[in-house]
Design an enzyme around this catalytic site. Sequence first.
Site, PDB file in Angstrom:
ATOM      1  N   GLU A 112       0.867  -1.186   0.000  1.00  0.00           N
ATOM      2  CA  GLU A 112       0.000   0.000   0.000  1.00  0.00           C
ATOM      3  C   GLU A 112       0.899   1.230   0.000  1.00  0.00           C
ATOM      4  O   GLU A 112       1.600   1.476   0.987  1.00  0.00           O
ATOM      5  CB  GLU A 112      -0.851   0.014   1.281  1.00  0.00           C
ATOM      6  CG  GLU A 112      -2.288  -0.364   1.118  1.00  0.00           C
ATOM      7  CD  GLU A 112      -2.950  -0.040  -0.209  1.00  0.00           C
ATOM      8  OE1 GLU A 112      -3.364  -0.995  -0.880  1.00  0.00           O
ATOM      9  OE2 GLU A 112      -3.069   1.150  -0.579  1.00  0.00           O
ATOM     10  N   SER A 113       0.862   1.981  -1.076  1.00  0.00           N
ATOM     11  CA  SER A 113       1.763   3.134  -1.168  1.00  0.00           C
ATOM     12  C   SER A 113       1.511   4.138  -0.049  1.00  0.00           C
ATOM     13  O   SER A 113       2.446   4.765   0.452  1.00  0.00           O
ATOM     14  CB  SER A 113       1.617   3.804  -2.538  1.00  0.00           C
ATOM     15  OG  SER A 113       0.256   4.077  -2.796  1.00  0.00           O
ATOM     16  N   CYS A 154       4.571  -1.808  -8.480  1.00  0.00           N
ATOM     17  CA  CYS A 154       3.220  -1.473  -8.039  1.00  0.00           C
ATOM     18  C   CYS A 154       3.234  -0.306  -7.038  1.00  0.00           C
ATOM     19  O   CYS A 154       3.465   0.825  -7.436  1.00  0.00           O
ATOM     20  CB  CYS A 154       2.548  -2.735  -7.506  1.00  0.00           C
ATOM     21  SG  CYS A 154       0.760  -2.631  -7.566  1.00  0.00           S
ATOM     22  N   ARG A 190      -3.331   5.887  -9.587  1.00  0.00           N
ATOM     23  CA  ARG A 190      -3.439   4.889  -8.529  1.00  0.00           C
ATOM     24  C   ARG A 190      -4.793   4.185  -8.585  1.00  0.00           C
ATOM     25  O   ARG A 190      -5.799   4.818  -8.867  1.00  0.00           O
ATOM     26  CB  ARG A 190      -3.287   5.626  -7.201  1.00  0.00           C
ATOM     27  CG  ARG A 190      -2.826   4.778  -6.112  1.00  0.00           C
ATOM     28  CD  ARG A 190      -2.565   5.546  -4.853  1.00  0.00           C
ATOM     29  NE  ARG A 190      -2.746   4.574  -3.797  1.00  0.00           N
ATOM     30  CZ  ARG A 190      -3.595   4.695  -2.814  1.00  0.00           C
ATOM     31  NH1 ARG A 190      -4.322   5.773  -2.684  1.00  0.00           N
ATOM     32  NH2 ARG A 190      -3.709   3.728  -1.953  1.00  0.00           N
ATOM     33  N   HIS A 244       3.547  -7.329 -10.763  1.00  0.00           N
ATOM     34  CA  HIS A 244       4.398  -7.974  -9.755  1.00  0.00           C
ATOM     35  C   HIS A 244       5.232  -9.105 -10.353  1.00  0.00           C
ATOM     36  O   HIS A 244       4.821 -10.275 -10.261  1.00  0.00           O
ATOM     37  CB  HIS A 244       3.508  -8.587  -8.663  1.00  0.00           C
ATOM     38  CG  HIS A 244       2.876  -7.584  -7.756  1.00  0.00           C
ATOM     39  ND1 HIS A 244       3.405  -7.246  -6.537  1.00  0.00           N
ATOM     40  CD2 HIS A 244       1.763  -6.845  -7.900  1.00  0.00           C
ATOM     41  CE1 HIS A 244       2.639  -6.339  -5.951  1.00  0.00           C
ATOM     42  NE2 HIS A 244       1.623  -6.080  -6.764  1.00  0.00           N
ATOM     43  N   GLU A 270       7.740 -10.463  -9.192  1.00  0.00           N
ATOM     44  CA  GLU A 270       8.242 -11.350  -8.116  1.00  0.00           C
ATOM     45  C   GLU A 270       7.247 -12.466  -7.797  1.00  0.00           C
ATOM     46  O   GLU A 270       7.567 -13.403  -7.087  1.00  0.00           O
ATOM     47  CB  GLU A 270       8.587 -10.529  -6.863  1.00  0.00           C
ATOM     48  CG  GLU A 270       7.413 -10.086  -6.002  1.00  0.00           C
ATOM     49  CD  GLU A 270       6.620  -8.910  -6.574  1.00  0.00           C
ATOM     50  OE1 GLU A 270       6.882  -8.490  -7.717  1.00  0.00           O
ATOM     51  OE2 GLU A 270       5.713  -8.427  -5.867  1.00  0.00           O
TER      52      GLU A 270
HETATM   53  N1  GLN Z   1      -3.264  -0.151  -4.719  1.00  0.00           N
HETATM   54  C1  GLN Z   1      -1.993  -0.117  -4.068  1.00  0.00           C
HETATM   55  C2  GLN Z   1      -1.534   1.306  -3.804  1.00  0.00           C
HETATM   56  O1  GLN Z   1      -2.170   2.208  -4.163  1.00  0.00           O
HETATM   57  C3  GLN Z   1      -0.927  -0.815  -4.872  1.00  0.00           C
HETATM   58  C4  GLN Z   1      -1.201  -2.285  -4.902  1.00  0.00           C
HETATM   59  C5  GLN Z   1       0.018  -3.138  -5.017  1.00  0.00           C
HETATM   60  O2  GLN Z   1       1.138  -2.722  -4.712  1.00  0.00           O
HETATM   61  N2  GLN Z   1      -0.195  -4.364  -5.393  1.00  0.00           N
HETATM   62  O3  GLN Z   1      -0.515   1.501  -3.216  1.00  0.00           O
END
Ligand code: GLN
Length: 203
Positions: free
Chosen positions: A48-49, A79, A118, A184, A186
């Site tokens: 979660e950013s 992400c 986002r 992702h 990874e």
């Molecule tokens: N929705 C997340 C965000 O806004 C990002 C999701 C993720 O890293 N898989 O940070």
Amino acid sequence: MNIAVLALQGAFAEHRAMLERLGAQTFEIRQASDWQKPKDGLVIPGGESTVIIKLLHELGLFAEIKESIERGLPLFGTCAGLISVAKRVENSAGEPERFGGPEIFYPGLATMNICACRNAYGRQLGSFYTEAPMLISSQEHILPMTFIRAPYIKEVGEGVKVLATVDGKIVAAQQGNQLVTAFHPELNHDTTIHQHFLNLCRQ
Ligand code: GLN
């Protein structure tokens, strides 16, 4: 090769496992003192950013990490990691995204000349799997791409190379030795992108 993996929250263990499979050493950044260790590159994982950016500030990691990337430390952001380094972040309505609460505003690292949107695909559509071409050192590779509540890159500025698009949306880009993916890598078995990042760290 020793790669720092930001481990405040999110999918950091999977990055470590993949980099170690490729022969790199890795260590976790959980607090300011961890940042003092020598390193050849930094991974900012998905998660979660909002949480990652807030913790970077609260733990006193923000200024040093930003400065190191600006001075040329290779960076791989996936992400939420992509969102953390974007110069501009918007929500799906195209408004600027603010990190923090109503009173405290936490700026993102803003080291990369991109505008990120986002949660851009909406809650449901943000999670999907596809295979699409990505440019790695000027060669096209068809790669697995797992998107989880993903952002996309709405615009790139000067010095940024688009590496992959899915349905007309930019999902991977590079500016110097900063590499970002909206998906992702990874979480799949293909190591091409991590190998590309290690090559950037070697230069
Ligand atoms: N929705 C997340 C965000 O806004 C990002 C999701 C993720 O890293 N898989 O940070």
